[in-house]
Design a protein around this motif. Structure first.
Motif, PDB file in Angstrom:
ATOM      1  N   MET A   1     -34.591 -36.204   1.586  1.00 56.77           N
ATOM      2  CA  MET A   1     -34.416 -35.006   2.415  1.00 56.77           C
ATOM      3  C   MET A   1     -33.631 -33.956   1.648  1.00 56.77           C
ATOM      4  O   MET A   1     -32.707 -34.270   0.894  1.00 56.77           O
ATOM      5  N   ILE A   2     -33.964 -32.680   1.880  1.00 52.80           N
ATOM      6  CA  ILE A   2     -33.275 -31.585   1.221  1.00 52.80           C
ATOM      7  C   ILE A   2     -31.817 -31.538   1.658  1.00 52.80           C
ATOM      8  O   ILE A   2     -31.492 -31.751   2.821  1.00 52.80           O
ATOM      9  N   ASP A   3     -30.938 -31.242   0.720  1.00 53.06           N
ATOM     10  CA  ASP A   3     -29.513 -31.141   1.038  1.00 53.06           C
ATOM     11  C   ASP A   3     -29.244 -29.803   1.708  1.00 53.06           C
ATOM     12  O   ASP A   3     -28.771 -28.857   1.102  1.00 53.06           O
ATOM     13  N   ASN A   4     -29.585 -29.717   2.985  1.00 55.70           N
ATOM     14  CA  ASN A   4     -29.468 -28.447   3.700  1.00 55.70           C
ATOM     15  C   ASN A   4     -28.859 -28.673   5.084  1.00 55.70           C
ATOM     16  O   ASN A   4     -29.033 -27.881   6.000  1.00 55.70           O
ATOM     17  N   MET A   5     -28.164 -29.793   5.227  1.00 55.52           N
ATOM     18  CA  MET A   5     -27.608 -30.152   6.515  1.00 55.52           C
ATOM     19  C   MET A   5     -26.613 -29.103   6.988  1.00 55.52           C
ATOM     20  O   MET A   5     -25.758 -28.644   6.246  1.00 55.52           O
ATOM     21  N   GLY A   6     -26.761 -28.706   8.263  1.00 58.08           N
ATOM     22  CA  GLY A   6     -25.824 -27.761   8.842  1.00 58.08           C
ATOM     23  C   GLY A   6     -26.074 -26.320   8.469  1.00 58.08           C
ATOM     24  O   GLY A   6     -25.239 -25.462   8.733  1.00 58.08           O
ATOM     25  N   LYS A   7     -27.207 -26.029   7.853  1.00 56.03           N
ATOM     26  CA  LYS A   7     -27.533 -24.660   7.458  1.00 56.03           C
ATOM     27  C   LYS A   7     -28.868 -24.257   8.088  1.00 56.03           C
ATOM     28  O   LYS A   7     -29.648 -25.105   8.504  1.00 56.03           O
ATOM     29  N   PRO A   8     -29.158 -22.961   8.129  1.00 53.72           N
ATOM     30  CA  PRO A   8     -30.487 -22.538   8.570  1.00 53.72           C
ATOM     31  C   PRO A   8     -31.536 -23.013   7.566  1.00 53.72           C
ATOM     32  O   PRO A   8     -31.240 -23.211   6.385  1.00 53.72           O
ATOM     33  N   ILE A   9     -32.753 -23.178   8.048  1.00 55.39           N
ATOM     34  CA  ILE A   9     -33.857 -23.529   7.157  1.00 55.39           C
ATOM     35  C   ILE A   9     -35.049 -22.619   7.455  1.00 55.39           C
ATOM     36  O   ILE A   9     -35.082 -21.937   8.483  1.00 55.39           O
ATOM     37  N   VAL A  10     -36.012 -22.614   6.569  1.00 54.76           N
ATOM     38  CA  VAL A  10     -37.219 -21.810   6.732  1.00 54.76           C
ATOM     39  C   VAL A  10     -38.425 -22.740   6.734  1.00 54.76           C
ATOM     40  O   VAL A  10     -38.517 -23.642   5.897  1.00 54.76           O
ATOM     41  N   THR A  11     -39.343 -22.514   7.657  1.00 60.44           N
ATOM     42  CA  THR A  11     -40.566 -23.311   7.718  1.00 60.44           C
ATOM     43  C   THR A  11     -41.719 -22.425   8.187  1.00 60.44           C
ATOM     44  O   THR A  11     -41.567 -21.208   8.290  1.00 60.44           O
ATOM     45  N   THR A  12     -42.860 -23.044   8.468  1.00 57.04           N
ATOM     46  CA  THR A  12     -44.021 -22.297   8.943  1.00 57.04           C
ATOM     47  C   THR A  12     -44.365 -22.715  10.369  1.00 57.04           C
ATOM     48  O   THR A  12     -43.825 -23.691  10.887  1.00 57.04           O
ATOM     49  N   THR A  53     -28.731 -24.784  11.775  1.00 54.23           N
ATOM     50  CA  THR A  53     -28.118 -23.759  12.621  1.00 54.23           C
ATOM     51  C   THR A  53     -29.110 -22.610  12.815  1.00 54.23           C
ATOM     52  O   THR A  53     -28.737 -21.439  12.785  1.00 54.23           O
ATOM     53  N   GLY A  54     -30.356 -22.966  13.013  1.00 56.24           N
ATOM     54  CA  GLY A  54     -31.408 -21.974  13.203  1.00 56.24           C
ATOM     55  C   GLY A  54     -32.558 -22.227  12.248  1.00 56.24           C
ATOM     56  O   GLY A  54     -32.345 -22.575  11.089  1.00 56.24           O
ATOM     57  N   ILE A  55     -33.777 -22.064  12.745  1.00 53.03           N
ATOM     58  CA  ILE A  55     -34.963 -22.236  11.907  1.00 53.03           C
ATOM     59  C   ILE A  55     -35.755 -20.935  11.912  1.00 53.03           C
ATOM     60  O   ILE A  55     -36.157 -20.439  12.972  1.00 53.03           O
ATOM     61  N   LEU A  56     -35.972 -20.375  10.740  1.00 56.18           N
ATOM     62  CA  LEU A  56     -36.809 -19.188  10.609  1.00 56.18           C
ATOM     63  C   LEU A  56     -38.248 -19.659  10.470  1.00 56.18           C
ATOM     64  O   LEU A  56     -38.593 -20.352   9.512  1.00 56.18           O
ATOM     65  N   VAL A  57     -39.069 -19.312  11.443  1.00 51.87           N
ATOM     66  CA  VAL A  57     -40.459 -19.767  11.484  1.00 51.87           C
ATOM     67  C   VAL A  57     -41.387 -18.621  11.054  1.00 51.87           C
ATOM     68  O   VAL A  57     -41.383 -17.549  11.661  1.00 51.87           O
ATOM     69  N   VAL A  58     -42.157 -18.867  10.017  1.00 50.36           N
ATOM     70  CA  VAL A  58     -43.076 -17.860   9.489  1.00 50.36           C
ATOM     71  C   VAL A  58     -44.492 -18.209   9.919  1.00 50.36           C
ATOM     72  O   VAL A  58     -44.969 -19.314   9.686  1.00 50.36           O
ATOM     73  N   SER A  59     -45.158 -17.263  10.555  1.00 52.00           N
ATOM     74  CA  SER A  59     -46.561 -17.458  10.931  1.00 52.00           C
ATOM     75  C   SER A  59     -47.372 -16.281  10.400  1.00 52.00           C
ATOM     76  O   SER A  59     -46.827 -15.366   9.779  1.00 52.00           O
TER      77      SER A  59
END
Length: 269
Positions: A1-12, A53-59
């Motif tokens: 898993m990406i070391d991004n725990m506790g941070k916002p992430i970006v997905t689709t 702490t939030g997911i930026l969803v790109v469509s």
């Protein structure tokens, strides 16, 4: 898993193309965040799995922020109705509190989703300026992109939206660096100390927004920067007005919110 725990992430979005994936990766790089492949995973599971702490969803059609079961994306919200009311000659409490005129320069220190900034920019017009500060990088990016691409059949609304300048920065740091009297109006709409019970949808937004209360130092800096006045929005009976020295309160008889006003010259309106 990406070391991004506790941070916002970006997905689709669940349905995505190669172009959408590449766009999401590019946005993640711009924001200094990790891109996480969707792979059919629900946003709820992604949120808990990465403790994000939030997911930026790109469509293909829009950008949105997912947090705690709620989705946020740029839209004018009540600004559309408020501008219609202004066009019809009615009063807007915020505009009245600001004593806003065409050509004025407004600094919105707590941009959020930008509804108040849109109304202010409609009144300030093409000769005015509205700058919106937002400390959350996800929200700042979504609003900035939303401003560029929002489509509507109302030309007045489009003009009001297009002219807003968005800056991803903490307003406290930004204010300290500004020259004296560089804006006509400095505006604050912080997260209310006592949330309105009729606005449960705002609860998840608190996870994204800066929940710090406004300090007296910040108000003093705002008074230094403002030519005309400093205006703060809060609940009608908020003790924040008294704590921060706002003596003039403008509100409606049935409105649950009000606006505190401080003249830059130190006099009450």
């Amino acid at each position: 898993m990406i070391d991004n725990m506790g941070k916002p992430i970006v997905t689709t979005s669940l349905s995505y193309s190669h172009q959408v994936v590449e766009s999401a990766k590019s946005i993640a790089s711009q924001l200094g965040l990790s891109f996480v492949s969707r792979n059919g995973t629900s946003l709820t599971n992604m949120e808990s799995g990465y403790n994000s702490t939030g997911i930026l969803v790109v469509s293909k059609t829009k950008l949105s922020i997912y947090i705690k079961g709620e989705e946020f994306f740029f839209h004018p919200g009540m600004a559309k109705l408020r501008i219609k009311e202004l066009v019809n000659g009615n009063t807007d409490l915020m505009i009245r509190a600001m004593d806003l005129r065409a050509g004025d320069m407004v600094l919105d220190c707590t941009l959020g989703l930008g509804s108040d900034a849109v109304v202010a920019n409609y009144v300030a017009g093409p000769t005015g300026t509205v700058v919106g500060l937002e400390s959350n990088p996800l929200m700042a990016y979504v609003v900035q992109e939303g401003i560029k691409h929002y489509k509507d059949g109302n030309p007045a609304l489009i003009k009001a939206i297009r002219g807003i300048k968005v800056i991803n920065v903490d307003h406290r740091n930004y204010l300290r660096k500004l020259p004296d009297k560089s804006f006509d109006v400095v505006y604050f709409d912080p997260m209310f100390r006592n949330p309105l019970k009729k606005s449960p949808g705002m609860a998840p937004l608190r996870k994204l927004a800066n929940n710090d209360s406004i300090s007296k130092e910040t108000i003093n800096q705002a008074l230094r920067v403002a030519k005309k006045c400093v205006v703060m929005k809060e609940t009608a009976k908020s003790e924040e007005f008294t704590r921060l020295g706002f003596k003039k309160i403008i509100g409606g008889k049935k409105s649950p919110i009000a606006y505190g006003v401080l003249l830059a010259g130190g006099e009450d309106l």
